[in-house]
Design a protein around this motif. Structure first.
Motif, PDB file in Angstrom:
ATOM      1  N   HIS A 220     -16.169  20.186   3.495  1.00  0.00           N
ATOM      2  CA  HIS A 220     -15.772  19.351   2.346  1.00  0.00           C
ATOM      3  C   HIS A 220     -14.259  19.001   1.118  1.00  0.00           C
ATOM      4  N   GLY A 221     -15.836  20.416   0.195  1.00  0.00           N
ATOM      5  CA  GLY A 221     -15.085  20.727  -0.513  1.00  0.00           C
ATOM      6  C   GLY A 221     -13.089  21.192   0.191  1.00  0.00           C
ATOM      7  N   GLU A 222     -12.845  22.405   0.725  1.00  0.00           N
ATOM      8  CA  GLU A 222     -11.340  22.215   0.883  1.00  0.00           C
ATOM      9  C   GLU A 222     -10.959  21.308   1.439  1.00  0.00           C
ATOM     10  N   LEU A 223     -11.375  21.003   2.599  1.00  0.00           N
ATOM     11  CA  LEU A 223     -10.163  19.685   3.041  1.00  0.00           C
ATOM     12  C   LEU A 223     -10.318  18.801   2.693  1.00  0.00           C
ATOM     13  N   LEU A 224     -10.550  17.745   1.509  1.00  0.00           N
ATOM     14  CA  LEU A 224     -10.517  16.259   0.950  1.00  0.00           C
ATOM     15  C   LEU A 224      -9.194  16.672   0.257  1.00  0.00           C
ATOM     16  N   LEU A 225      -9.162  17.029  -0.642  1.00  0.00           N
ATOM     17  CA  LEU A 225      -7.876  16.987  -1.349  1.00  0.00           C
ATOM     18  C   LEU A 225      -6.600  17.445  -0.314  1.00  0.00           C
ATOM     19  N   PRO A 226      -6.181  18.193   0.520  1.00  0.00           N
ATOM     20  CA  PRO A 226      -5.455  18.296   1.407  1.00  0.00           C
ATOM     21  C   PRO A 226      -5.126  16.997   2.064  1.00  0.00           C
ATOM     22  N   ALA A 227      -6.681  16.803   2.607  1.00  0.00           N
ATOM     23  CA  ALA A 227      -5.920  14.807   2.529  1.00  0.00           C
ATOM     24  C   ALA A 227      -5.642  14.132   2.067  1.00  0.00           C
ATOM     25  N   VAL A 228      -6.413  14.421   1.323  1.00  0.00           N
ATOM     26  CA  VAL A 228      -5.109  12.500   0.545  1.00  0.00           C
ATOM     27  C   VAL A 228      -4.036  13.245   0.311  1.00  0.00           C
ATOM     28  N   ASP A 229      -3.978  13.692  -0.224  1.00  0.00           N
ATOM     29  CA  ASP A 229      -2.166  14.716  -0.234  1.00  0.00           C
ATOM     30  C   ASP A 229      -1.820  14.027   1.481  1.00  0.00           C
ATOM     31  N   ARG A 230      -2.328  14.801   2.202  1.00  0.00           N
ATOM     32  CA  ARG A 230      -0.942  14.336   3.353  1.00  0.00           C
ATOM     33  C   ARG A 230      -1.046  12.928   3.835  1.00  0.00           C
ATOM     34  N   VAL A 231      -2.134  11.984   3.269  1.00  0.00           N
ATOM     35  CA  VAL A 231      -2.041  10.473   3.888  1.00  0.00           C
ATOM     36  C   VAL A 231      -1.168  10.217   3.052  1.00  0.00           C
ATOM     37  N   LEU A 232      -0.915  10.313   1.230  1.00  0.00           N
ATOM     38  CA  LEU A 232      -0.229  10.212   0.585  1.00  0.00           C
ATOM     39  C   LEU A 232       1.463  10.530   1.008  1.00  0.00           C
ATOM     40  N   ARG A 233       2.099  11.598   1.702  1.00  0.00           N
ATOM     41  CA  ARG A 233       3.143  11.460   2.354  1.00  0.00           C
ATOM     42  C   ARG A 233       3.665  11.239   2.857  1.00  0.00           C
ATOM     43  N   SER A 234       2.154  11.029   4.053  1.00  0.00           N
ATOM     44  CA  SER A 234       2.620  10.001   5.603  1.00  0.00           C
ATOM     45  C   SER A 234       2.738   8.226   5.010  1.00  0.00           C
ATOM     46  N   ALA A 235       2.267   8.551   4.057  1.00  0.00           N
ATOM     47  CA  ALA A 235       2.938   6.697   3.743  1.00  0.00           C
ATOM     48  C   ALA A 235       4.149   6.735   2.900  1.00  0.00           C
ATOM     49  N   GLY A 236       3.748   7.592   2.681  1.00  0.00           N
ATOM     50  CA  GLY A 236       5.879   7.656   1.409  1.00  0.00           C
ATOM     51  C   GLY A 236       5.214   6.985   0.054  1.00  0.00           C
ATOM     52  N   ARG A 237       4.232   7.305  -0.871  1.00  0.00           N
ATOM     53  CA  ARG A 237       2.989   6.861  -1.965  1.00  0.00           C
ATOM     54  C   ARG A 237       3.234   7.952  -2.745  1.00  0.00           C
ATOM     55  N   GLY A 238       3.130   7.944  -3.712  1.00  0.00           N
ATOM     56  CA  GLY A 238       2.334   8.245  -4.746  1.00  0.00           C
ATOM     57  C   GLY A 238       1.425   8.651  -5.436  1.00  0.00           C
ATOM     58  N   LEU A 239       0.671   9.544  -5.857  1.00  0.00           N
ATOM     59  CA  LEU A 239      -0.872   9.032  -6.294  1.00  0.00           C
ATOM     60  C   LEU A 239      -0.737   8.092  -7.291  1.00  0.00           C
ATOM     61  N   PRO A 240      -0.225   7.947  -8.389  1.00  0.00           N
ATOM     62  CA  PRO A 240       0.115   7.595  -9.482  1.00  0.00           C
ATOM     63  C   PRO A 240       0.907   5.753  -9.230  1.00  0.00           C
ATOM     64  N   GLN A 241       0.135   5.837  -8.003  1.00  0.00           N
ATOM     65  CA  GLN A 241       0.685   4.294  -7.141  1.00  0.00           C
ATOM     66  C   GLN A 241      -0.806   3.914  -6.906  1.00  0.00           C
ATOM     67  N   VAL A 242      -1.813   4.043  -6.666  1.00  0.00           N
ATOM     68  CA  VAL A 242      -3.363   3.799  -6.043  1.00  0.00           C
ATOM     69  C   VAL A 242      -3.652   2.731  -7.198  1.00  0.00           C
ATOM     70  N   THR A 243      -4.103   1.806  -6.763  1.00  0.00           N
ATOM     71  CA  THR A 243      -4.759   0.712  -7.696  1.00  0.00           C
ATOM     72  C   THR A 243      -5.668   0.346  -7.383  1.00  0.00           C
ATOM     73  N   ALA A 244      -6.982   1.642  -6.880  1.00  0.00           N
ATOM     74  CA  ALA A 244      -8.325   1.272  -6.548  1.00  0.00           C
ATOM     75  C   ALA A 244      -8.827   2.451  -5.840  1.00  0.00           C
ATOM     76  N   VAL A 245      -9.911   2.779  -5.976  1.00  0.00           N
ATOM     77  CA  VAL A 245     -10.668   3.848  -4.988  1.00  0.00           C
ATOM     78  C   VAL A 245     -11.593   3.273  -4.150  1.00  0.00           C
ATOM     79  N   VAL A 246     -11.641   3.326  -3.482  1.00  0.00           N
ATOM     80  CA  VAL A 246     -12.862   3.177  -2.617  1.00  0.00           C
ATOM     81  C   VAL A 246     -13.951   4.466  -2.449  1.00  0.00           C
ATOM     82  N   ALA A 247     -14.625   4.805  -2.014  1.00  0.00           N
ATOM     83  CA  ALA A 247     -15.211   6.177  -1.825  1.00  0.00           C
ATOM     84  C   ALA A 247     -17.021   5.608  -1.114  1.00  0.00           C
TER      85      ALA A 247
END
Length: 219
Positions: free
Chosen positions: A35-62
């Motif tokens: 989990h710890g190894e895969l999570l952050l790369p997955a976040v980066d991959r999703v943001l890149r795929s959507a063409g968005r940057g992390l600073p554009q995120v307005t809310a987080v749900v876990a």
């Protein structure tokens, strides 16, 4: 709204990005030990795929579980860190609710995930959006009367098909952050206040402080 959703309460490490109307991108990898190894790369991959940057995120749900301590805390700690760094709200949603939502069922059913120790985390639903019992943790045999003849989904239901006799193998086995994000976006749009990102452990941890340990410091 740009909602970042993530869940590590099950063997699936899953991330999704939602703009309030639809899922822009999502990722899911099943590996209970990374989990710890895969999570952050997955976040980066999703943001890149959507063409968005992390600073554009307005809310987080876990996903808040229930789930094993080690995996669950990875997602929740990461969500809290993103929220603090970005100055955005962090919400929690029961992981079982995400699985239920993804089912799309409009009849009563049960969701069950693997709780290890020959137990399951489970909850009962009236439909895909309405939980009527749980979440709880129990041995499958103790649930026989509760789940008999009722449609069931999730890895826990599949593992104990002798108890969960209505297992739907055509429905999701693990939670998807895409479903979690869609459910969160729907509730936020309706003005529903989401729970805080607090873990649903449901039972005491394996590690315990010894009752009679030897004092080695000077008195």
């Amino acid at each position: 709204m740009l909602l970042l959703a993530l869940d590590t309460a099950t063997p699936a490490v899953t991330v999704a990005l939602h703009d309030g109307e639809r899922v822009l991108a999502h990722s899911a990898q099943v590996d209970a030990r990374r989990h710890g190894e895969l999570l952050l790369p997955a976040v980066d991959r999703v943001l890149r795929s959507a063409g968005r940057g992390l600073p554009q995120v307005t809310a987080v749900v876990a996903g808040t579980g229930p789930g094993p301590y080690t995996g669950l805390r990875v997602g929740l700690a990461t969500a809290e860190a993103f929220g603090a760094a970005l100055g955005v709200p962090v919400h929690g949603l029961c992981t079982l609710d995400g699985l239920a939502y993804a089912s799309g069922l409009d009849v009563p059913f049960v969701v069950a995930t693997d709780a290890r120790r020959k137990e399951v985390y489970w909850a009962r639903y009236a439909d895909a959006r309405t939980r009527t019992a749980g979440p709880a943790v129990d041995r499958p045999a103790d649930l026989a009367d509760e789940v008999a003849g009722v449609p069931a989904l999730g890895a826990g239901a599949r593992m104990y098909a002798e108890t969960f006799t209505g297992v739907r193998t055509d429905l999701p086995e693990h939670v998807s952050a895409a479903a979690l994000a869609s459910l969160a976006a729907e509730r936020l749009a309706a003005g529903t206040e989401l729970p805080p990102p607090r873990p649903l452990y449901l039972r005491r941890p394996d590690a315990q402080v010894p009752a009679n340990y030897k004092v080695v410091t000077p008195r």
